[in-house]
Design a protein around this motif. Structure first.
Motif, PDB file in Angstrom:
ATOM      1  N   PRO A  25       1.523  -6.682  -4.980  1.00 51.81           N
ATOM      2  CA  PRO A  25       1.180  -5.285  -4.672  1.00 51.81           C
ATOM      3  C   PRO A  25       1.197  -4.443  -5.943  1.00 51.81           C
ATOM      4  N   ASP A  26       0.286  -3.493  -6.017  1.00 50.59           N
ATOM      5  CA  ASP A  26       0.206  -2.587  -7.155  1.00 50.59           C
ATOM      6  C   ASP A  26       0.820  -1.259  -6.745  1.00 50.59           C
ATOM      7  N   TYR A  27       1.676  -0.733  -7.583  1.00 47.93           N
ATOM      8  CA  TYR A  27       2.264   0.581  -7.356  1.00 47.93           C
ATOM      9  C   TYR A  27       1.733   1.479  -8.470  1.00 47.93           C
ATOM     10  N   ALA A  39       1.141   1.586  -2.147  1.00 52.18           N
ATOM     11  CA  ALA A  39       0.865   0.267  -2.706  1.00 52.18           C
ATOM     12  C   ALA A  39      -0.537  -0.193  -2.330  1.00 52.18           C
ATOM     13  N   THR A  40      -1.150  -0.900  -3.259  1.00 49.79           N
ATOM     14  CA  THR A  40      -2.420  -1.574  -2.970  1.00 49.79           C
ATOM     15  C   THR A  40      -2.199  -3.061  -3.166  1.00 49.79           C
ATOM     16  N   THR A  41      -3.091  -3.886  -2.674  1.00 55.41           N
ATOM     17  CA  THR A  41      -2.879  -5.331  -2.684  1.00 55.41           C
ATOM     18  C   THR A  41      -2.732  -5.893  -4.084  1.00 55.41           C
ATOM     19  N   ALA A  81      -4.507  -2.514   1.474  1.00 56.26           N
ATOM     20  CA  ALA A  81      -3.086  -2.169   1.343  1.00 56.26           C
ATOM     21  C   ALA A  81      -2.225  -3.389   1.624  1.00 56.26           C
ATOM     22  N   ALA A  82      -1.105  -3.481   0.927  1.00 58.19           N
ATOM     23  CA  ALA A  82      -0.161  -4.589   1.130  1.00 58.19           C
ATOM     24  C   ALA A  82       1.210  -4.005   1.383  1.00 58.19           C
ATOM     25  N   THR A  83       1.343  -3.299   2.462  1.00 59.11           N
ATOM     26  CA  THR A  83       2.592  -2.591   2.709  1.00 59.11           C
ATOM     27  C   THR A  83       3.515  -3.301   3.676  1.00 59.11           C
TER      28      THR A  83
END
Length: 189
Positions: A53-55, A156-158, A168-170
């Protein structure tokens, strides 16, 4: 040779010219299945960002990963997960900063993960014990009473922008049995 039967393989290589990796076990070419022991060391965490996940409000400064364990790749029609890892892993010299203000946000000297069970299709992540040595985290309480931990991890994004992924990867299912913080520091501002 019968490609429907297991074939013994041993692969020794380097990932991106930096991280030594060894795979040893069996592969069944017809079904694209495998059961191998994996050893990887000195893998820059930055090389894994496309899969995590990207923050957007944080930036990775450093960190190296290592893992040792069993990897099983099963055909999609087989019972159980399509990909599974069981073993141990660690991340050393990890440092993440806030993009805004460039302040240290999260860091540790070494985080050891024992009893890791990671599966894909279906996704499942379990860790029996995490021991973080010299961890550091900065907690900021803003004038509007919001906490940076919530705002930093809320969007967060994937994967990172480099991968082009947009989902999204939440809701990653993660279970940790025990967390040990050795010589921890928490900075409140």
């Amino acid at each position: 040779q019968d490609l429907g039967k297991p074939v013994a393989v041993t692969v020794t290589t380097t990932i991106n010219g930096k991280a030594p990796m060894t795979l040893a076990g069996t592969v069944v070419p017809d079904t694209a299945s495998a059961d191998v022991q994996l050893t990887v060391a000195q893998l820059p965490v930055a090389d894994l960002l496309a899969y995590l996940p990207d923050y957007p409000s944080t930036e990775l400064r450093s960190g190296t990963a290592e893992a040792r364990g069993r990897v099983v790749l099963a055909p999609a029609d087989a019972p159980g997960p399509e990909l599974a890892f069981t073993g141990d892993a660690a991340v050393s010299r990890f440092e993440m900063v806030e993009r805004k203000g460039r302040r240290d946000f999260l860091a540790w000297e070494r985080a050891e993960m024992q009893g890791v069970s990671f599966a894909v299709a279906p996704m499942d992540i379990r860790v029996q014990r995490i021991t973080a040595r010299k961890p550091f985290i900065r907690v900021v309480i803003a004038p509007d009473q919001t906490i940076n931990l919530v705002s930093m991890f809320d969007h967060a994004t994937t994967a990172t922008a480099q991968s082009g992924a947009k989902d999204a990867a939440t809701d990653l299912p993660v279970e940790v049995g025990e967390l040990v913080l050795d010589n921890a520091t928490m900075n409140f501002t």
